[in-house]
Scaffold this motif. Sequence first.
Motif, PDB file in Angstrom:
ATOM      1  N   TRP A  83       0.821  -1.211   0.000  1.00 47.28           N
ATOM      2  CA  TRP A  83       0.000   0.000   0.000  1.00 47.28           C
ATOM      3  C   TRP A  83       0.856   1.263   0.000  1.00 47.28           C
ATOM      4  CZ3 TRP A  83      -5.153   0.236   3.088  1.00 47.28           C
ATOM      5  CH2 TRP A  83      -5.998  -0.802   2.675  1.00 47.28           C
ATOM      6  N   THR A  84       2.168   1.149   0.148  1.00 45.06           N
ATOM      7  CA  THR A  84       3.031   2.327   0.163  1.00 45.06           C
ATOM      8  C   THR A  84       2.801   3.170  -1.082  1.00 45.06           C
ATOM      9  OG1 THR A  84       4.711   1.163   1.447  1.00 45.06           O
ATOM     10  CG2 THR A  84       5.434   3.123   0.260  1.00 45.06           C
ATOM     11  N   GLY A  85       2.582   4.461  -0.870  1.00 44.30           N
ATOM     12  CA  GLY A  85       2.301   5.388  -1.960  1.00 44.30           C
ATOM     13  C   GLY A  85       0.839   5.506  -2.325  1.00 44.30           C
ATOM     14  N   SER A  86       0.001   4.641  -1.778  1.00 47.52           N
ATOM     15  CA  SER A  86      -1.428   4.674  -2.083  1.00 47.52           C
ATOM     16  C   SER A  86      -2.148   5.730  -1.255  1.00 47.52           C
ATOM     17  CB  SER A  86      -2.081   3.316  -1.783  1.00 47.52           C
ATOM     18  OG  SER A  86      -1.585   2.306  -2.606  1.00 47.52           O
ATOM     19  N   GLU A  87      -3.122   6.363  -1.874  1.00 48.50           N
ATOM     20  CA  GLU A  87      -4.005   7.275  -1.145  1.00 48.50           C
ATOM     21  C   GLU A  87      -5.179   6.450  -0.613  1.00 48.50           C
ATOM     22  OE1 GLU A  87      -5.184  11.601  -2.257  1.00 48.50           O
ATOM     23  OE2 GLU A  87      -6.665  10.256  -3.162  1.00 48.50           O
ATOM     24  N   VAL A  88      -5.500   6.624   0.661  1.00 50.92           N
ATOM     25  CA  VAL A  88      -6.574   5.854   1.273  1.00 50.92           C
ATOM     26  C   VAL A  88      -7.599   6.785   1.916  1.00 50.92           C
ATOM     27  CG1 VAL A  88      -5.134   3.822   1.689  1.00 50.92           C
ATOM     28  CG2 VAL A  88      -5.336   5.556   3.470  1.00 50.92           C
ATOM     29  N   GLU A  89      -8.833   6.305   1.965  1.00 54.11           N
ATOM     30  CA  GLU A  89      -9.922   7.002   2.649  1.00 54.11           C
ATOM     31  C   GLU A  89      -9.893   6.554   4.106  1.00 54.11           C
ATOM     32  OE1 GLU A  89     -11.632   9.189   0.866  1.00 54.11           O
ATOM     33  OE2 GLU A  89     -10.888   8.529  -1.085  1.00 54.11           O
ATOM     34  N   VAL A  90     -10.122   7.489   5.038  1.00 53.68           N
ATOM     35  CA  VAL A  90      -9.921   7.209   6.459  1.00 53.68           C
ATOM     36  C   VAL A  90     -11.211   7.455   7.250  1.00 53.68           C
ATOM     37  CG1 VAL A  90      -8.524   7.776   8.474  1.00 53.68           C
ATOM     38  CG2 VAL A  90      -7.533   7.972   6.185  1.00 53.68           C
ATOM     39  N   TYR A  91     -11.556   6.480   8.098  1.00 53.03           N
ATOM     40  CA  TYR A  91     -12.760   6.551   8.920  1.00 53.03           C
ATOM     41  C   TYR A  91     -12.444   6.120  10.352  1.00 53.03           C
ATOM     42  CZ  TYR A  91     -14.935   6.419   4.312  1.00 53.03           C
ATOM     43  OH  TYR A  91     -15.273   6.686   3.016  1.00 53.03           O
ATOM     44  N   LEU A  92     -13.219   6.646  11.307  1.00 51.00           N
ATOM     45  CA  LEU A  92     -13.060   6.239  12.699  1.00 51.00           C
ATOM     46  C   LEU A  92     -14.416   6.205  13.375  1.00 51.00           C
ATOM     47  CD1 LEU A  92     -11.171   5.497  15.058  1.00 51.00           C
ATOM     48  CD2 LEU A  92     -10.995   7.951  15.552  1.00 51.00           C
ATOM     49  N   GLY A  93     -14.715   5.092  14.002  1.00 53.21           N
ATOM     50  CA  GLY A  93     -15.927   4.929  14.789  1.00 53.21           C
ATOM     51  C   GLY A  93     -15.567   4.379  16.153  1.00 53.21           C
ATOM     52  N   PHE A  94     -16.558   4.217  17.004  1.00 54.13           N
ATOM     53  CA  PHE A  94     -16.363   3.612  18.320  1.00 54.13           C
ATOM     54  C   PHE A  94     -17.459   2.607  18.589  1.00 54.13           C
ATOM     55  CE2 PHE A  94     -13.404   6.993  18.983  1.00 54.13           C
ATOM     56  CZ  PHE A  94     -12.529   6.507  19.929  1.00 54.13           C
ATOM     57  N   ILE A  95     -17.139   1.619  19.424  1.00 56.22           N
ATOM     58  CA  ILE A  95     -18.097   0.610  19.859  1.00 56.22           C
ATOM     59  C   ILE A  95     -17.957   0.454  21.367  1.00 56.22           C
ATOM     60  CG2 ILE A  95     -16.484  -1.299  19.409  1.00 56.22           C
ATOM     61  CD1 ILE A  95     -18.976  -2.958  18.534  1.00 56.22           C
ATOM     62  N   SER A  96     -19.075   0.245  22.038  1.00 60.98           N
ATOM     63  CA  SER A  96     -19.024   0.056  23.486  1.00 60.98           C
ATOM     64  C   SER A  96     -18.322  -1.261  23.809  1.00 60.98           C
ATOM     65  CB  SER A  96     -20.435   0.066  24.080  1.00 60.98           C
ATOM     66  OG  SER A  96     -21.219  -0.985  23.533  1.00 60.98           O
ATOM     67  N   ALA A  97     -17.763  -1.344  25.007  1.00 61.94           N
ATOM     68  CA  ALA A  97     -17.012  -2.540  25.409  1.00 61.94           C
ATOM     69  C   ALA A  97     -17.866  -3.799  25.353  1.00 61.94           C
ATOM     70  CB  ALA A  97     -16.432  -2.346  26.803  1.00 61.94           C
ATOM     71  N   ASP A  98     -19.165  -3.673  25.611  1.00 68.44           N
ATOM     72  CA  ASP A  98     -20.039  -4.849  25.565  1.00 68.44           C
ATOM     73  C   ASP A  98     -20.541  -5.150  24.144  1.00 68.44           C
ATOM     74  OD1 ASP A  98     -22.010  -2.931  25.116  1.00 68.44           O
ATOM     75  OD2 ASP A  98     -23.060  -3.285  27.011  1.00 68.44           O
ATOM     76  N   GLY A  99     -20.181  -4.296  23.185  1.00 63.54           N
ATOM     77  CA  GLY A  99     -20.554  -4.515  21.799  1.00 63.54           C
ATOM     78  C   GLY A  99     -22.005  -4.200  21.466  1.00 63.54           C
ATOM     79  N   LYS A 100     -22.733  -3.598  22.391  1.00 61.21           N
ATOM     80  CA  LYS A 100     -24.154  -3.345  22.174  1.00 61.21           C
ATOM     81  C   LYS A 100     -24.451  -1.993  21.528  1.00 61.21           C
ATOM     82  CE  LYS A 100     -25.724  -6.436  25.787  1.00 61.21           C
ATOM     83  NZ  LYS A 100     -26.495  -6.580  27.014  1.00 61.21           N
ATOM     84  N   SER A 101     -23.518  -1.055  21.593  1.00 62.63           N
ATOM     85  CA  SER A 101     -23.742   0.275  21.027  1.00 62.63           C
ATOM     86  C   SER A 101     -22.572   0.657  20.133  1.00 62.63           C
ATOM     87  CB  SER A 101     -23.861   1.325  22.134  1.00 62.63           C
ATOM     88  OG  SER A 101     -24.966   1.063  22.957  1.00 62.63           O
ATOM     89  N   LEU A 108     -12.413  11.037   8.084  1.00 59.29           N
ATOM     90  CA  LEU A 108     -11.266  11.877   8.451  1.00 59.29           C
ATOM     91  C   LEU A 108     -10.467  12.339   7.245  1.00 59.29           C
ATOM     92  CD1 LEU A 108     -10.025   9.998  11.644  1.00 59.29           C
ATOM     93  CD2 LEU A 108     -11.753  11.806  11.441  1.00 59.29           C
ATOM     94  N   GLY A 109     -10.942  12.060   6.057  1.00 57.80           N
ATOM     95  CA  GLY A 109     -10.255  12.523   4.866  1.00 57.80           C
ATOM     96  C   GLY A 109      -9.407  11.454   4.217  1.00 57.80           C
ATOM     97  N   LYS A 110      -8.416  11.928   3.458  1.00 56.36           N
ATOM     98  CA  LYS A 110      -7.508  11.029   2.723  1.00 56.36           C
ATOM     99  C   LYS A 110      -6.103  11.219   3.243  1.00 56.36           C
ATOM    100  CE  LYS A 110     -10.195  11.669  -1.448  1.00 56.36           C
ATOM    101  NZ  LYS A 110     -10.201  11.980  -2.864  1.00 56.36           N
ATOM    102  N   VAL A 111      -5.340  10.135   3.268  1.00 55.02           N
ATOM    103  CA  VAL A 111      -3.917  10.205   3.562  1.00 55.02           C
ATOM    104  C   VAL A 111      -3.191   9.332   2.549  1.00 55.02           C
ATOM    105  CG1 VAL A 111      -4.189  10.677   6.041  1.00 55.02           C
ATOM    106  CG2 VAL A 111      -3.889   8.340   5.259  1.00 55.02           C
ATOM    107  N   THR A 112      -1.936   9.658   2.310  1.00 57.42           N
ATOM    108  CA  THR A 112      -1.089   8.858   1.434  1.00 57.42           C
ATOM    109  C   THR A 112      -0.154   8.032   2.310  1.00 57.42           C
ATOM    110  OG1 THR A 112      -1.237  10.492  -0.317  1.00 57.42           O
ATOM    111  CG2 THR A 112       0.564   8.900  -0.454  1.00 57.42           C
ATOM    112  N   ILE A 113      -0.163   6.736   2.116  1.00 57.98           N
ATOM    113  CA  ILE A 113       0.648   5.820   2.916  1.00 57.98           C
ATOM    114  C   ILE A 113       2.122   6.009   2.584  1.00 57.98           C
ATOM    115  CG2 ILE A 113       1.086   3.399   3.493  1.00 57.98           C
ATOM    116  CD1 ILE A 113      -1.689   4.499   4.394  1.00 57.98           C
TER     117      ILE A 113
END
Length: 114
Positions: A83-101, A108-113
């Motif tokens: 993937w070096t040199g590739s531009e990637v789409e970036v996302y971030l989410g969260f999940i509760s510790a019990d996996g219910k929520s 978060l935009g694009k970054v180049t690896i």
Amino acid sequence: FELDYSKALVSRGTLTPVQSANATAVSDGVLFTWHDNSGKGDALQTDMAMPLLFNKTKQEAVFNTAAGKRFEEETTLTVPADWTGSEVEVYLGFISADGKSVATSEYLGKVTIV
């Protein structure tokens, strides 16, 4: 047709989302940082980060559904060597510790690896 990656979601739910998140290319991957907003809404320190990178050229995704806790304020997601040199789409989410929520993911935009 072309997909607008900034409007895509990789998770959707009612858990309090990430706050002040950023993504930066680092050696072998992407560093995700955010502000610990535990205690706001239903956000808890034990919620787990769910980073995702999508490489549209290779039509591949790399993700982790338990990459680090909300209070840790950072995690690194490793990518394949080709993937070096590739531009990637970036996302971030969260999940509760019990996996219910889950939180609705943030784009978060694009970054180049590097």
